[in-house]
Design a protein around this motif. Sequence first.
Motif, PDB file in Angstrom:
ATOM      1  N   ASP A  10       0.469  -4.715  -4.040  1.00 47.48           N
ATOM      2  CA  ASP A  10       0.238  -5.854  -3.143  1.00 47.48           C
ATOM      3  C   ASP A  10       1.375  -6.006  -2.143  1.00 47.48           C
ATOM      4  OD1 ASP A  10      -2.139  -6.406  -4.402  1.00 47.48           O
ATOM      5  OD2 ASP A  10      -1.310  -7.960  -5.717  1.00 47.48           O
ATOM      6  N   SER A  11       2.608  -5.888  -2.628  1.00 47.29           N
ATOM      7  CA  SER A  11       3.762  -5.999  -1.728  1.00 47.29           C
ATOM      8  C   SER A  11       3.758  -4.873  -0.697  1.00 47.29           C
ATOM      9  CB  SER A  11       5.068  -5.969  -2.530  1.00 47.29           C
ATOM     10  OG  SER A  11       5.168  -7.078  -3.386  1.00 47.29           O
ATOM     11  N   THR A  12       3.411  -3.671  -1.137  1.00 49.35           N
ATOM     12  CA  THR A  12       3.392  -2.519  -0.230  1.00 49.35           C
ATOM     13  C   THR A  12       2.345  -2.694   0.861  1.00 49.35           C
ATOM     14  OG1 THR A  12       4.174  -1.041  -1.969  1.00 49.35           O
ATOM     15  CG2 THR A  12       3.016  -0.033  -0.116  1.00 49.35           C
ATOM     16  N   ILE A  13       1.153  -3.127   0.503  1.00 47.92           N
ATOM     17  CA  ILE A  13       0.101  -3.322   1.497  1.00 47.92           C
ATOM     18  C   ILE A  13       0.506  -4.410   2.489  1.00 47.92           C
ATOM     19  CG2 ILE A  13      -2.271  -4.118   1.805  1.00 47.92           C
ATOM     20  CD1 ILE A  13      -2.991  -2.688  -0.796  1.00 47.92           C
ATOM     21  N   ASN A  45     -10.661  -1.782  -6.445  1.00 48.88           N
ATOM     22  CA  ASN A  45      -9.673  -2.833  -6.204  1.00 48.88           C
ATOM     23  C   ASN A  45      -8.717  -2.451  -5.078  1.00 48.88           C
ATOM     24  OD1 ASN A  45     -10.710  -4.434  -8.246  1.00 48.88           O
ATOM     25  ND2 ASN A  45      -9.290  -3.665  -9.802  1.00 48.88           N
ATOM     26  N   VAL A  46      -8.242  -1.207  -5.082  1.00 46.67           N
ATOM     27  CA  VAL A  46      -7.315  -0.750  -4.040  1.00 46.67           C
ATOM     28  C   VAL A  46      -7.979  -0.809  -2.673  1.00 46.67           C
ATOM     29  CG1 VAL A  46      -6.028   1.234  -3.146  1.00 46.67           C
ATOM     30  CG2 VAL A  46      -5.978   0.702  -5.597  1.00 46.67           C
ATOM     31  N   LEU A  47      -9.196  -0.288  -2.570  1.00 48.35           N
ATOM     32  CA  LEU A  47      -9.907  -0.273  -1.282  1.00 48.35           C
ATOM     33  C   LEU A  47     -10.187  -1.690  -0.797  1.00 48.35           C
ATOM     34  CD1 LEU A  47     -12.372   2.678  -2.012  1.00 48.35           C
ATOM     35  CD2 LEU A  47     -10.328   2.723  -0.558  1.00 48.35           C
ATOM     36  N   ALA A  48     -10.498  -2.601  -1.730  1.00 49.71           N
ATOM     37  CA  ALA A  48     -10.748  -3.998  -1.352  1.00 49.71           C
ATOM     38  C   ALA A  48      -9.477  -4.651  -0.821  1.00 49.71           C
ATOM     39  CB  ALA A  48     -11.289  -4.765  -2.558  1.00 49.71           C
ATOM     40  N   ASN A  71      -6.700  -5.525   6.353  1.00 49.56           N
ATOM     41  CA  ASN A  71      -6.952  -4.796   7.603  1.00 49.56           C
ATOM     42  C   ASN A  71      -5.958  -3.649   7.761  1.00 49.56           C
ATOM     43  OD1 ASN A  71      -8.366  -4.238   9.978  1.00 49.56           O
ATOM     44  ND2 ASN A  71      -7.039  -5.556  11.222  1.00 49.56           N
ATOM     45  N   VAL A  72      -5.747  -2.902   6.685  1.00 46.83           N
ATOM     46  CA  VAL A  72      -4.845  -1.756   6.669  1.00 46.83           C
ATOM     47  C   VAL A  72      -5.665  -0.489   6.474  1.00 46.83           C
ATOM     48  CG1 VAL A  72      -3.022  -0.588   5.362  1.00 46.83           C
ATOM     49  CG2 VAL A  72      -2.854  -3.032   5.817  1.00 46.83           C
ATOM     50  N   SER A  73      -5.384   0.521   7.268  1.00 48.59           N
ATOM     51  CA  SER A  73      -6.096   1.794   7.158  1.00 48.59           C
ATOM     52  C   SER A  73      -5.729   2.488   5.856  1.00 48.59           C
ATOM     53  CB  SER A  73      -5.737   2.704   8.333  1.00 48.59           C
ATOM     54  OG  SER A  73      -6.229   4.017   8.118  1.00 48.59           O
ATOM     55  N   PRO A  74      -6.722   3.039   5.131  1.00 47.58           N
ATOM     56  CA  PRO A  74      -6.416   3.757   3.886  1.00 47.58           C
ATOM     57  C   PRO A  74      -5.430   4.904   4.078  1.00 47.58           C
ATOM     58  CG  PRO A  74      -8.760   3.302   4.014  1.00 47.58           C
ATOM     59  CD  PRO A  74      -8.178   2.925   5.350  1.00 47.58           C
ATOM     60  N   VAL A 124      -7.458   7.473   1.441  1.00 44.74           N
ATOM     61  CA  VAL A 124      -6.166   7.268   0.781  1.00 44.74           C
ATOM     62  C   VAL A 124      -5.595   8.641   0.421  1.00 44.74           C
ATOM     63  CG1 VAL A 124      -4.973   6.294  -1.219  1.00 44.74           C
ATOM     64  CG2 VAL A 124      -6.858   5.037  -0.138  1.00 44.74           C
ATOM     65  N   ARG A 125      -4.309   8.844   0.703  1.00 40.92           N
ATOM     66  CA  ARG A 125      -3.685  10.130   0.421  1.00 40.92           C
ATOM     67  C   ARG A 125      -3.139  10.143  -1.023  1.00 40.92           C
ATOM     68  NH1 ARG A 125      -0.225  11.293   5.923  1.00 40.92           N
ATOM     69  NH2 ARG A 125      -0.219   9.035   6.190  1.00 40.92           N
ATOM     70  N   ILE A 126      -3.166  11.340  -1.611  1.00 43.83           N
ATOM     71  CA  ILE A 126      -2.757  11.505  -3.003  1.00 43.83           C
ATOM     72  C   ILE A 126      -1.643  12.543  -3.095  1.00 43.83           C
ATOM     73  CG2 ILE A 126      -3.494  12.042  -5.352  1.00 43.83           C
ATOM     74  CD1 ILE A 126      -4.864   9.566  -4.195  1.00 43.83           C
ATOM     75  N   ALA A 127      -0.586  12.203  -3.832  1.00 45.67           N
ATOM     76  CA  ALA A 127       0.526  13.135  -4.055  1.00 45.67           C
ATOM     77  C   ALA A 127       0.687  13.382  -5.551  1.00 45.67           C
ATOM     78  CB  ALA A 127       1.812  12.580  -3.472  1.00 45.67           C
ATOM     79  N   LEU A 128       0.969  14.647  -5.912  1.00 42.78           N
ATOM     80  CA  LEU A 128       1.267  14.997  -7.295  1.00 42.78           C
ATOM     81  C   LEU A 128       2.780  14.992  -7.446  1.00 42.78           C
ATOM     82  CD1 LEU A 128       0.227  15.826 -10.058  1.00 42.78           C
ATOM     83  CD2 LEU A 128       0.212  18.205  -9.299  1.00 42.78           C
ATOM     84  N   ASP A 129       3.287  13.982  -8.163  1.00 40.46           N
ATOM     85  CA  ASP A 129       4.728  13.755  -8.268  1.00 40.46           C
ATOM     86  C   ASP A 129       5.336  14.618  -9.374  1.00 40.46           C
ATOM     87  OD1 ASP A 129       7.129  12.653  -7.641  1.00 40.46           O
ATOM     88  OD2 ASP A 129       6.746  10.699  -8.547  1.00 40.46           O
ATOM     89  N   ASP A 130       6.633  14.892  -9.241  1.00 38.66           N
ATOM     90  CA  ASP A 130       7.389  15.660 -10.233  1.00 38.66           C
ATOM     91  C   ASP A 130       6.731  16.994 -10.539  1.00 38.66           C
ATOM     92  OD1 ASP A 130       9.026  13.450 -10.332  1.00 38.66           O
ATOM     93  OD2 ASP A 130       8.080  12.603 -12.124  1.00 38.66           O
ATOM     94  N   PHE A 131       6.226  17.651  -9.497  1.00 38.92           N
ATOM     95  CA  PHE A 131       5.488  18.899  -9.709  1.00 38.92           C
ATOM     96  C   PHE A 131       6.392  19.959 -10.337  1.00 38.92           C
ATOM     97  CE2 PHE A 131       3.946  23.087  -8.316  1.00 38.92           C
ATOM     98  CZ  PHE A 131       2.649  23.019  -8.809  1.00 38.92           C
ATOM     99  N   GLY A 132       5.844  20.644 -11.353  1.00 41.94           N
ATOM    100  CA  GLY A 132       6.554  21.733 -11.990  1.00 41.94           C
ATOM    101  C   GLY A 132       7.273  21.352 -13.265  1.00 41.94           C
ATOM    102  N   THR A 133       7.333  20.046 -13.578  1.00 48.11           N
ATOM    103  CA  THR A 133       8.062  19.624 -14.779  1.00 48.11           C
ATOM    104  C   THR A 133       7.182  19.617 -16.024  1.00 48.11           C
ATOM    105  OG1 THR A 133       7.602  17.297 -14.307  1.00 48.11           O
ATOM    106  CG2 THR A 133       9.652  18.223 -13.443  1.00 48.11           C
TER     107      THR A 133
END
Length: 657
Positions: free
Chosen positions: A472-475, A510-513, A519-522, A553-562
Amino acid sequence: MTMKLNSRSPVACIKVRCIVSSSSLGPINVRRSPVTDNQNLSLRSVITQIADQLCDTIDNNFDIHVAVDTPDTEGQKLALLVNFLLENVRRSLDDMQSLNMQLEDKVKERTSLLDLILAGSNDGVWIWDIANDELTLSGRWYSMLELPHDANTQSPEFWLQQIHPADRGRFRDAIKRLRKGESEHLNVEYRVKTAHQGYRWMLCRGVCQKDNNQQCSIVAGTQTDISAMRIFDQESGMTNERYLRERVEDAITEEQSLFLVYVTVENIDAILTSSEHPSNAMLYPIIQERLSKVSNLHLVASKLSAITFAVMGFESELAATNLTIEDVCQQLRDNCANTQRTFDDEIRFEVAVGAVVSSMLRIEQSQQLINYAWSALRRARQLGQTCIFTEAHISQDSRRMRVEKELRRSLMKNALAPDYQAIYQGKTKTLEGFEALARFRHAELGTVSPGEFIPIAEDAGLMRELGYSILDSTIATIKQWQSGVLRDHPFYIAVNVSAIQLQDPYFADNVLAKLEGANVSPSRLKLEVTESTLVESFKHAAEQIDKLRQQGVRIALDDFGTGYSSLSYLRSLAIDTLKIDRSFVANLHENKQKSAIIKTVYELATELDLSVVAEGVEEAEELDFLNSIGDMAIQGFLLARPLPADEAIDQLPRGTY
């Protein structure tokens, strides 16, 4: 006619034996005529004969036939009448004997059936003769308590002494209500002591037999072992948490020093997936065996959850075997991993072990010791090593409780605000976006590090609330920046997503709503998921991720390789970015293996049309080496530190956006 004198009893009887039997008598014609003295004498003689012969019936012998020696028709008639009565008596006695035999057979049948029912129920039988204050107990009653059957009767006090002290009052009250007629049946549960100083749960049922004065004279009933329902886990057959709590409570009450060892099997799911064991139930006997065999100690393993177990023992046993609590914990770890090849099967359990010893702490209540054991286990899981709970941990737990309380309060007030760390393109130093990092600042506690409050949030079940608070804070920040200083810059803000959020079937909706409502672009939002997050529920996570990505909405795979499944996630998940973990970036310019790994990851990402972000860049040499590999984004203290929203914008170098 012959007469013979014979002495019978104290009275002398004159016995007349007649040759003529009643069957030889012809029809009797009765003619009324005056009675003469001779006739009276003859009748008295007949009566005497009959009376003398009937003396045999004193011994219940009715199988006789009265015979009289007289020509007198009245006498013969009397003899016939007596024989007729004797015949009726014989018939009645035969009928009564036959009926008695039938009743005896019925009683034997019912008794046999009752014995069969009691044997089938496996119950103990008891009879309390209140008048004589005697208690009769069956052999099964004794065996249920692991006691020798060395006495036919006992005093009621003997029974009472076998009952757990905490349950004796309830038993007395139930007996008292039954004897007073306040209840028709006895029905009471209690614990009884066994020969091994343990307790089992019993259900006692009975009824009262009343005397002529309507007073209870005898109480009788059965005792049923209900331990399987009360203190055993139905799936594993191991004792349950209730049993453990009762044993700990008994030891504390009796001032016995004890120890608890809590064990979590971390790799049960992996074992079930990779082996032929179809369910946890197949593994529980193996786990129980491994937790119970420690250097001649009498340990009882209890199941607390699907993956967590407890072992309880007494310090007196440790002293007798010259063992320490550290020795016990290490043997349990070795048993679970089967490092000594002690067990036939090849299963290796990866475990976390936490322990507590009552004599090392000030323990007043059983719940204290149990709480400390859980705390030790929690630390063991976090640290990846055995934890023995000490006094020092108590103050740490006090801090933990305070942090949890204030964190919960802050979430309710929506008072948490994340910091934002800028992410730049490595070669051009232009701004690409930010990562929102959870922060907890408190007026009294100060700044609580994520390494402290995030595990607390996980244990307290607050990750869902924490995740949505940061989201919520980020949006709200995106909305502010896209209409302000960054209105002409295509930035994004990345937010970490927890496993509990991805397991929510409505998370994507919920995220998309929220984005639509602000009024923020995904495309301005990037969600970061870790391998550990995906492992817990990959199917549900993949469904939510795919739905979000389809909407931009963009997706990132965090800590890749661990982790162990990185490449499989690249094949199965729709993602946009790979984030290389700090562990590969640190000093990579001095480590050929690290540099080779990063080069390989970068080439793989390029081939899959994925962007790359290198995390934790703190040295200029690291940045230069990464730039020499290719075009990738850089995140780290070298270029920007995490800062509150306003400060993060103010610290952006001019020309980077």
